[in-house]
Design a protein around this motif. Structure first.
Motif, mmCIF file in Angstrom:
data_model
loop_
_atom_site.group_PDB
_atom_site.id
_atom_site.type_symbol
_atom_site.label_atom_id
_atom_site.label_comp_id
_atom_site.label_asym_id
_atom_site.label_seq_id
_atom_site.Cartn_x
_atom_site.Cartn_y
_atom_site.Cartn_z
ATOM 1 N N TYR A 1 1.022 5.401 0.977
ATOM 2 C CA TYR A 1 0.364 6.391 1.830
ATOM 3 C C TYR A 1 -0.050 7.596 0.996
ATOM 4 O O TYR A 1 0.770 8.188 0.295
ATOM 5 C CB TYR A 1 1.306 6.833 2.947
ATOM 6 C CG TYR A 1 0.662 7.777 3.929
ATOM 7 C CD1 TYR A 1 -0.412 7.349 4.713
ATOM 8 C CD2 TYR A 1 1.100 9.086 4.071
ATOM 9 C CE1 TYR A 1 -1.013 8.198 5.616
ATOM 10 C CE2 TYR A 1 0.503 9.938 4.976
ATOM 11 C CZ TYR A 1 -0.558 9.492 5.747
ATOM 12 O OH TYR A 1 -1.158 10.335 6.631
ATOM 13 N N TYR A 2 -1.331 7.958 1.075
ATOM 14 C CA TYR A 2 -1.855 9.083 0.309
ATOM 15 C C TYR A 2 -2.271 10.251 1.193
ATOM 16 O O TYR A 2 -2.897 11.194 0.742
ATOM 17 C CB TYR A 2 -3.048 8.638 -0.547
ATOM 18 C CG TYR A 2 -2.610 8.075 -1.877
ATOM 19 C CD1 TYR A 2 -2.669 8.845 -3.037
ATOM 20 C CD2 TYR A 2 -2.103 6.788 -1.964
ATOM 21 C CE1 TYR A 2 -2.247 8.337 -4.258
ATOM 22 C CE2 TYR A 2 -1.675 6.265 -3.167
ATOM 23 C CZ TYR A 2 -1.756 7.046 -4.316
ATOM 24 O OH TYR A 2 -1.326 6.528 -5.517
ATOM 25 N N TYR B 1 0.841 -1.182 0.000
ATOM 26 C CA TYR B 1 0.000 0.000 0.000
ATOM 27 C C TYR B 1 0.887 1.246 0.000
ATOM 28 O O TYR B 1 1.957 1.249 0.609
ATOM 29 C CB TYR B 1 -0.897 0.040 1.251
ATOM 30 C CG TYR B 1 -1.756 -1.179 1.437
ATOM 31 C CD1 TYR B 1 -3.070 -1.199 0.989
ATOM 32 C CD2 TYR B 1 -1.250 -2.321 2.076
ATOM 33 C CE1 TYR B 1 -3.865 -2.335 1.163
ATOM 34 C CE2 TYR B 1 -2.035 -3.444 2.248
ATOM 35 C CZ TYR B 1 -3.343 -3.444 1.791
ATOM 36 O OH TYR B 1 -4.123 -4.559 1.955
ATOM 37 N N GLY C 1 -3.610 11.756 5.299
ATOM 38 C CA GLY C 1 -4.808 11.654 6.121
ATOM 39 C C GLY C 1 -5.110 10.242 6.584
ATOM 40 O O GLY C 1 -6.298 9.851 6.650
ATOM 41 N N ASP C 2 -4.065 9.459 6.864
ATOM 42 C CA ASP C 2 -4.202 8.069 7.301
ATOM 43 C C ASP C 2 -4.768 7.145 6.225
ATOM 44 O O ASP C 2 -5.196 6.022 6.521
ATOM 45 C CB ASP C 2 -5.078 7.955 8.566
ATOM 46 C CG ASP C 2 -4.382 8.536 9.788
ATOM 47 O OD1 ASP C 2 -3.146 8.443 9.858
ATOM 48 O OD2 ASP C 2 -5.088 9.072 10.659
ATOM 49 N N GLU C 3 -4.764 7.591 4.967
ATOM 50 C CA GLU C 3 -5.299 6.768 3.883
ATOM 51 C C GLU C 3 -4.167 6.027 3.158
ATOM 52 O O GLU C 3 -3.192 6.628 2.720
ATOM 53 C CB GLU C 3 -6.060 7.622 2.862
ATOM 54 C CG GLU C 3 -6.641 6.801 1.722
ATOM 55 C CD GLU C 3 -7.314 7.661 0.659
ATOM 56 O OE1 GLU C 3 -7.816 7.091 -0.327
ATOM 57 O OE2 GLU C 3 -7.322 8.901 0.824
ATOM 58 N N TRP C 4 -4.326 4.708 3.013
ATOM 59 C CA TRP C 4 -3.389 3.859 2.274
ATOM 60 C C TRP C 4 -4.127 3.221 1.103
ATOM 61 O O TRP C 4 -5.246 2.735 1.250
ATOM 62 C CB TRP C 4 -2.834 2.763 3.174
ATOM 63 C CG TRP C 4 -1.998 3.266 4.323
ATOM 64 C CD1 TRP C 4 -2.445 3.689 5.535
ATOM 65 C CD2 TRP C 4 -0.583 3.389 4.348
ATOM 66 N NE1 TRP C 4 -1.394 4.071 6.319
ATOM 67 C CE2 TRP C 4 -0.231 3.890 5.623
ATOM 68 C CE3 TRP C 4 0.438 3.109 3.433
ATOM 69 C CZ2 TRP C 4 1.089 4.132 6.001
ATOM 70 C CZ3 TRP C 4 1.746 3.345 3.796
ATOM 71 C CH2 TRP C 4 2.072 3.849 5.058
ATOM 72 N N ARG C 5 -3.462 3.207 -0.086
ATOM 73 C CA ARG C 5 -4.073 2.623 -1.281
ATOM 74 C C ARG C 5 -3.206 1.487 -1.811
ATOM 75 O O ARG C 5 -1.975 1.592 -1.826
ATOM 76 C CB ARG C 5 -4.243 3.685 -2.375
ATOM 77 C CG ARG C 5 -5.156 4.838 -1.962
ATOM 78 C CD ARG C 5 -5.293 5.849 -3.081
ATOM 79 N NE ARG C 5 -6.010 7.044 -2.656
ATOM 80 C CZ ARG C 5 -6.217 8.110 -3.422
ATOM 81 N NH1 ARG C 5 -5.716 8.130 -4.655
ATOM 82 N NH2 ARG C 5 -6.872 9.149 -2.959
ATOM 83 N N ARG D 1 -6.232 21.404 0.813
ATOM 84 C CA ARG D 1 -6.438 20.019 1.259
ATOM 85 C C ARG D 1 -6.813 19.953 2.733
ATOM 86 O O ARG D 1 -6.329 20.752 3.517
ATOM 87 C CB ARG D 1 -5.169 19.203 1.003
ATOM 88 C CG ARG D 1 -4.892 19.006 -0.475
ATOM 89 C CD ARG D 1 -3.739 18.085 -0.685
ATOM 90 N NE ARG D 1 -4.015 16.759 -0.088
ATOM 91 C CZ ARG D 1 -3.521 15.636 -0.576
ATOM 92 N NH1 ARG D 1 -2.731 15.645 -1.624
ATOM 93 N NH2 ARG D 1 -3.788 14.476 0.003
ATOM 94 N N ASP E 1 2.094 14.640 5.316
ATOM 95 C CA ASP E 1 0.848 15.399 5.463
ATOM 96 C C ASP E 1 1.132 16.894 5.492
ATOM 97 O O ASP E 1 0.444 17.692 4.822
ATOM 98 C CB ASP E 1 0.119 14.987 6.743
ATOM 99 C CG ASP E 1 -0.564 13.631 6.618
ATOM 100 O OD1 ASP E 1 -0.705 13.142 5.479
ATOM 101 O OD2 ASP E 1 -0.939 13.066 7.657
#
Length: 233
Positions: A183-184, A181, A186-190, A233, A223
């Motif tokens: 890291y994108y 994954y 804001g605690d978001e992983w893709r 953002r 971030d």
């Protein structure tokens, strides 16, 4: 005492080495002669022809003509595949990149004689940053395998020079079992498959394993960086 001049594939002088009752030694500039693994390295890499035996007078002449800028790997026993330090020398100015993972002032070469577990190998003077990156990569891989537990994190950089400072991170990747994954923010992983591509040479980027604590700090760093780049953002 036998003396040898070691040359690389471009026929440039790489090192001056001597062997005798005290074992193998290499000349490292102002610190003089210290324990060496240079000839052993040539045997292991099947390049013993790079070393040519010379007289003591010839060796002294080569030493006198050596450039001010030099680069050395300092090896210790454990872990055997990770250098103890990379040392760059410019005249009498010495700096070392150690397992503390940072460059700093050093007198390590002069201290090798007093530490029986340390031995020295000379590299090309232009290779100090590359060797420092390889030290960081191998040592961090060792820590990731034996010390850090759980999810595996990797910081991604544009090149080896950038990778010597974690603040230069451009991407953050984690591997959980067989899934990867990115890291994108804001605690978001893709999900991605990028790390596998990097580790097999399929990318122009470099990577370093990092600890979970470092990953958390770099998440906050990325971030903040994205917020500066795009305040909306």
């Amino acid at each position: 005492m036998k003396y040898f001049v070691v040359r690389d594939f471009d026929s440039d002088v790489r090192a001056v080495v001597r062997t005798g009752i005290g074992g193998e030694q290499i000349h490292v500039g102002p610190a003089g002669w210290v324990r060496s693994v240079m000839l052993r390295y040539l045997e292991l890499t099947r390049t013993p022809g790079w070393a040519r035996q010379v007289t003591e007078e010839e060796a002294e002449a080569v030493i006198a003509a050596r450039p001010a800028r030099r680069c050395f790997l300092v090896w210790s026993a454990e872990p055997s595949h990770v250098p103890f330090a990379v040392v760059r020398l410019d005249g009498e100015r010495e700096e070392a990149y150690t397992r503390e993972l940072a460059w700093g002032p050093s007198d390590l070469l002069a201290g090798v004689a007093g530490r029986s577990e340390l031995q020295v190998q000379e590299q090309l003077p232009t290779s100090s940053n590359t060797e420092a990156y390889l030290l960081a990569l191998r040592y961090r891989e060792h820590l990731q395998e034996h010390v850090w537990k759980g999810i595996l994190y990797h910081a991604i950089f544009h090149d080896t020079g950038q990778a010597l400072d974690l603040a230069n991170v451009v991407r953050l990747v984690k591997r959980d079992t067989w899934k990867e994954y990115e890291y994108y923010g804001g605690d978001e992983w893709r999900p991605i498959e990028w790390l596998r591509s990097i580790s097999t040479g399929g990318s122009a980027y470099e990577h370093l394993p990092i600890s979970p604590d470092e990953a958390r700090r770099l998440m906050a760093h990325l971030d903040e960086q994205r917020l500066r780049d795009d305040p909306r953002r």
